[in-house]
Design an enzyme around this catalytic site. Structure first.
Site, PDB file in Angstrom:
ATOM      1  CG  ASP A  93      77.205  17.253  11.666  1.00 38.47           C
ATOM      2  OD1 ASP A  93      77.390  17.330  13.088  1.00 38.47           O
ATOM      3  OD2 ASP A  93      77.124  17.787  10.477  1.00 38.47           O
ATOM      4  CG  HIS A 109      77.209  21.813   9.178  1.00 38.15           C
ATOM      5  ND1 HIS A 109      76.224  20.948  10.484  1.00 38.15           N
ATOM      6  CD2 HIS A 109      76.130  22.986   8.785  1.00 38.15           C
ATOM      7  CE1 HIS A 109      75.223  22.331  10.738  1.00 38.15           C
ATOM      8  NE2 HIS A 109      75.049  23.118   9.618  1.00 38.15           N
ATOM      9  CG  ASP A 125      73.648  18.100  13.190  1.00 33.86           C
ATOM     10  OD1 ASP A 125      74.047  17.048  12.435  1.00 33.86           O
ATOM     11  OD2 ASP A 125      74.974  19.548  13.139  1.00 33.86           O
ATOM     12  CG  HIS A 139      82.431  21.846   9.605  1.00 37.80           C
ATOM     13  ND1 HIS A 139      82.296  21.834   8.676  1.00 37.80           N
ATOM     14  CD2 HIS A 139      81.639  22.465  10.957  1.00 37.80           C
ATOM     15  CE1 HIS A 139      81.214  20.803   8.485  1.00 37.80           C
ATOM     16  NE2 HIS A 139      80.578  21.728   9.811  1.00 37.80           N
TER      17      HIS A 139
END
Length: 344
Positions: free
Chosen positions: A160, A162, A250, A123
């Site tokens: 991931d 995200h 995740d 990120h």
């Protein structure tokens, strides 16, 4: 088959009650040892990334800000992302560990590698940290591979849950890095809100940024289609010289921070698909870099299954079992992504 392990748990980079803590890597190590995998991996010590390596993908003012906050005793960069007095040094170590792993893979000392490092990185944008991430470890490693070994085509796949907004930001105009992100996409609801299918790159980078924005509760069947109908065709046309993988666990159906649908069996399939891509297109040269994953059993078992596959083994454990609901369809999404990438 020799597989590298770089382990940088960043024990002093931990904030009370925060989901991204050193406990994650402690759980992983304990499980790798219990399965007899820890000693089968070729361990190397991480070394700090240089300022030049970090600033090859990050703005110098951003780097200096994190260094200053750490020197002043730590604090919050935003509502999710913390800095402790040791965080700057440990973030240098995480990024440098990934660069050293790339060295070992590209020099042919090992077949492939696994970087269990934190703070995570995907990120972190060119000029801004966020989403638990300080420096973008995988982006720094990719640029290191290019600048040190002269690679002209590096592929990064982000699995991931995200969106890898930071990696996208850094390489959005760069045709030498093919970035593919497969993620849960719920704008205005789920972090970071970016990663729509129309975000395909800019200027010379147009077509080298691939987003597969999944609805909630997509599992094995959906991911199998994404690989078969999107990732394999685009990878084959790009012909990468090195494959880097941002892997977060995740997207497992039990993770407390998402509403995704993968199982550990599904993750095992993803890892084997990525290994097959590397074997087919870039001489098996692949490095998996840990990102998220906050359900400790899913995280620890997922990493252990990944290590097993990297070592050439076939054992796969899935104590958590299947997702307790039907899997969502992605027929329209696949058509949309393929149309935007001219894969039809």
């Amino acid at each position: 088959m020799s597989s590298l392990l770089v382990y940088a748990p960043a024990l002093e980079h931990t904030w009370s009650e925060h989901p991204e803590s050193a406990q994650r890597l402690r759980a992983i190590r304990k499980h790798l040892e219990a399965r007899g995998l820890w000693d089968r991996l070729t361990s190397i010590e991480p070394v700090p990334a240089s300022r030049a390596q970090i600033e090859s993908v990050h703005d110098g003012h951003m780097v200096a800000r994190i260094e200053q906050i750490a020197a002043q005793g730590g604090g919050l960069l935003d509502g999710d992302t913390y800095v402790t007095p040791e965080s700057f040094r440990l973030a240098e170590l995480a990024a440098g560990g990934c660069c050293r792993a790339v060295d070992e893979v590209l020099r042919g000392h090992v077949h492939n590698g696994l970087a269990l490092v934190r703070p995570p990185g995907h990120h972190a944008e060119r000029g801004r940290s966020g989403g638990f991430c300080l420096f973008n470890n995988i982006a720094i490693a990719a640029r290191h591979a290019q600048q040190t070994y002269g690679l002209s085509r590096v592929m990064i796949v982000d699995c991931d849950v995200h969106h890898g907004n930071g990696t996208q930001d850094i390489f959005y105009e760069d045709p030498s890095v093919l970035f593919v992100s497969v993620h849960l996409h719920m704008p205005m609801v789920f972090y970071p809100g970016t990663g729509a299918s129309h975000e395909t790159g800019r200027g010379p980078g147009k077509g080298y940024n691939v987003n597969v924005p999944l609805p909630p509760y997509v599992g094995e069947k959906g991911y199998e289609r994404v690989f078969a109908e999107v990732i394999w065709p685009r990878a084959t046309s790009f012909r990468p010289e090195l494959l880097l993988v941002s892997i977060g666990f995740d997207a497992h159906w039990s993770d407390p921070l998402s509403v995704a649908g993968l199982t550990l069996t599904g993750y095992g399939g993803i890892v084997r698909e990525l290994l097959a891509i590397a074997d087919s297109l870039c001489g098996g040269r692949v490095l998996f870099v840990l990102e998220g994953g906050y359900q400790m059993k899913a995280l620890a078992c997922g990493v252990a299954n990944t290590a097993e596959a990297l070592l050439g083994g076939t054992r796969l454990e899935d104590p958590l079992g299947p997702m307790p609901r039907p899997e969502a369809s992605i027929d329209d999404l696949i058509d949309d992504v393929r149309r935007r990438l001219v894969l039809v």
